[in-house]
Design a protein around this motif. Structure first.
Motif, short mmCIF file in Angstrom:
data_model
loop_
_atom_site.label_atom_id
_atom_site.label_comp_id
_atom_site.label_asym_id
_atom_site.label_seq_id
_atom_site.Cartn_x
_atom_site.Cartn_y
_atom_site.Cartn_z
N THR A 97 0.90 -2.34 5.49
CA THR A 97 1.69 -1.29 6.14
C THR A 97 2.03 -0.22 5.11
OG1 THR A 97 3.77 -2.48 5.70
CG2 THR A 97 2.68 -2.89 7.81
N GLU A 98 2.04 1.01 5.56
CA GLU A 98 2.34 2.14 4.68
C GLU A 98 3.77 2.62 4.93
OE1 GLU A 98 0.33 3.23 2.42
OE2 GLU A 98 -1.49 2.14 2.98
N PHE A 99 4.58 2.69 3.88
CA PHE A 99 5.92 3.22 3.98
C PHE A 99 6.34 3.74 2.60
CE2 PHE A 99 6.24 -1.33 3.27
CZ PHE A 99 7.13 -1.44 2.22
N ARG A 100 7.27 4.65 2.60
CA ARG A 100 7.70 5.29 1.35
C ARG A 100 8.37 4.27 0.43
NH1 ARG A 100 11.44 10.65 1.29
NH2 ARG A 100 9.41 11.63 1.73
N GLY A 101 7.97 4.29 -0.82
CA GLY A 101 8.56 3.40 -1.82
C GLY A 101 8.03 1.99 -1.79
N ARG A 102 6.88 1.80 -1.13
CA ARG A 102 6.35 0.44 -1.02
C ARG A 102 6.05 -0.16 -2.40
NH1 ARG A 102 0.53 -0.84 1.65
NH2 ARG A 102 -0.07 0.37 -0.20
N GLY A 103 5.39 0.60 -3.27
CA GLY A 103 5.05 0.10 -4.60
C GLY A 103 6.27 -0.22 -5.43
N ALA A 104 7.27 0.70 -5.41
CA ALA A 104 8.48 0.48 -6.19
C ALA A 104 9.25 -0.72 -5.66
CB ALA A 104 9.35 1.73 -6.14
N MET A 105 9.30 -0.88 -4.35
CA MET A 105 10.01 -2.02 -3.76
C MET A 105 9.32 -3.33 -4.14
SD MET A 105 10.93 -2.79 0.24
CE MET A 105 11.87 -1.27 0.36
N PHE A 106 7.98 -3.30 -4.15
CA PHE A 106 7.26 -4.52 -4.50
C PHE A 106 7.50 -4.89 -5.96
CE2 PHE A 106 3.26 -6.75 -5.74
CZ PHE A 106 3.45 -7.87 -4.95
N LEU A 107 7.49 -3.90 -6.86
CA LEU A 107 7.77 -4.17 -8.27
C LEU A 107 9.20 -4.68 -8.47
CD1 LEU A 107 6.03 -1.13 -10.02
CD2 LEU A 107 5.28 -3.52 -9.99
N SER A 269 -7.54 -15.00 -4.28
CA SER A 269 -6.33 -14.20 -4.49
C SER A 269 -6.42 -13.34 -5.73
CB SER A 269 -5.12 -15.12 -4.61
OG SER A 269 -4.95 -15.87 -3.43
N ALA A 270 -7.36 -13.63 -6.61
CA ALA A 270 -7.49 -12.88 -7.85
C ALA A 270 -8.50 -11.76 -7.75
CB ALA A 270 -7.90 -13.82 -8.99
N VAL A 271 -9.06 -11.52 -6.55
CA VAL A 271 -10.10 -10.52 -6.40
C VAL A 271 -9.53 -9.12 -6.58
CG1 VAL A 271 -11.73 -9.48 -4.79
CG2 VAL A 271 -11.56 -11.95 -4.96
N LYS A 272 -8.39 -8.85 -5.94
CA LYS A 272 -7.80 -7.51 -6.00
C LYS A 272 -6.37 -7.59 -6.47
CE LYS A 272 -10.15 -4.34 -2.87
NZ LYS A 272 -9.95 -3.41 -1.74
N GLY A 273 -5.92 -6.50 -7.10
CA GLY A 273 -4.54 -6.45 -7.55
C GLY A 273 -3.89 -5.18 -7.08
#
Length: 273
Positions: A97-107, A269-273
Motif C-alpha cells: 500500500t502507498e501512503f505518505r511516510g511509509r518508509g519513515a514509519m517502517f524504519l 525473504s532475502a530476495v528483495k529489500g
C-alpha cells in the motif's frame, strides 16, 4: 559437479561436520543421562540398559510436567497463530500500500527492535494490572501476537511477489483485504511457515516474561517448571536430564516437520529489500 569442485568443498564439509558433531554431543549426552541410573551418570556415556524411572517420575510423580506442557502449548499456539496473521497483515500494508511516510514509519517500527525487552517490564506490568490480565496467560499471549521481526521478514517476502499479480486483481475489482487473503497469503506459505516455526520456539522458550507476569504455579510454563524442578532437585541429574529432554521434544518435532519451509522461506525473504 567436477572432481576439482568436489575437492575444494571437502575441507569446508569436514569443518562443518566436526562443528555439527560438537553441537549435537551435549544433546546426546542429555538424552543418554536421562536413561541412566544415578550411579552411571559420571562413569559412562551410555547406560547399561534403559532406565525409564526418571521419565516416569517427571510425568507421574509429585512433580508432574503435564500441566506445564499444556500451558506452554496453549500460549505458544495462540500467540504464534496471532503473530503470523497480524505480522502478515502489517507486512502487506508496508509492502503493497502507498501512503505518505511509509518508509519513515517502517524504519521507526524497526528501530523498536533495539529496545531491550527488560526496559518495558514495568510499563507492561502497570498496563496488565490495569487490564486485569496480570497473572493470567493473556499477559504472555497478547504481547506475543506482535512481532517486529515477523513484519520485517514477511515484508521482505511480499516485496518479491510480482506486482502484476496484485494489479490484475485490482483491475478485476478486488480490494486489499481480498487480495491479501486470496492471493498473497497462499503465495506466502513458505515464509509464514518459517516465521511460525521460529516464533513458536521463542514462545515455547520464553522464561523472563513468564517469570515476571505469572505467579500461580498452576499457570507455569515449561521453562518455569523446569527451573523450579532443577532448584528443588539440584543433585537429581537423571531427573533434570529427563525433564530437559521432554522440554525439547516439541521443538525437535516441529523443526523436523518444517525444515524445508525454513530453508525455502528464508531464501525467498532475502530476495528483495
Amino acid at each position: 559437479m567436477n572432481e576439482g569442485t568436489l575437492k575444494s568443498k571437502l575441507p569446508v564439509t569436514a569443518v562443518m561436520l566436526i562443528a555439527g558433531v560438537f553441537m549435537i554431543v551435549p544433546f546426546l549426552w542429555m538424552i543418554s543421562t536421562s536413561f541412566q541410573t544415578p550411579t552411571e551418570v559420571f562413569k559412562t556415556w551410555l547406560p547399561a540398559k534403559l532406565d525409564w524411572s526418571s521419565h516416569k517420575r517427571i510425568w507421574t510423580g509429585s512433580y508432574n510436567f503435564l500441566p506445564y506442557y499444556l500451558n506452554s502449548i496453549k500460549i505458544a499456539v495462540i500467540a504464534t497463530a496471532g503473530a503470523a496473521f497480524l505480522s502478515a497483515l502489517a507486512a502487506y500494508g508496508f509492502a503493497r500500500t502507498e501512503f505518505r511516510g511509509r518508509g519513515a514509519m517502517f524504519l521507526l517500527y524497526l528501530s523498536m527492535m533495539m529496545i531491550p525487552p527488560q526496559v518495558i517490564f514495568v510499563p507492561k506490568f502497570i498496563l496488565f494490572n490495569w487490564m486485569h490480565i496480570y497473572n493470567t496467560h493473556w499477559a504472555l499471549i497478547l504481547p506475543g501476537m506482535f512481532s517486529i521481526f515477523g513484519v520485517f521478514m514477511l515484508r521482505q517476502f511480499f516485496m518479491g511477489i510480482p506486482r502484476e499479480i496484485t494489479e490484475s486483481a485490482f483491475l478485476d475489482g478486488a480490494g486489499h483485504f481480498t487480495i491479501f487473503l486470496r492471493l498473497v497469503l497462499p503465495l506466502a506459505k513458505p515464509a509464514l511457515a518459517t516465521f511460525a516455526i521460529i516464533d513458536f520456539s521463542w514462545q515455547w522458550n520464553d522464561y523472563e516474561n513468564a517469570l515476571v507476569f505469572l505467579q500461580s504455579p498452576k499457570l507455569y510454563t515449561i521453562p518455569l517448571g523446569l527451573q523450579n524442578f532443577i532448584l528443588e532437585n539440584n543433585v537429581d541429574y537423571n531427573g533434570m536430564m529427563a525433564a530437559s529432554s521432554a522440554a525439547i521434544i516439541p521443538m525437535i518435532v516441529i523443526f523436523l516437520a518444517g525444515q524445508k519451509y525454513i530453508i525455502q522461506g528464508i531464501s525467498s525473504s532475502a530476495v528483495k529489500g
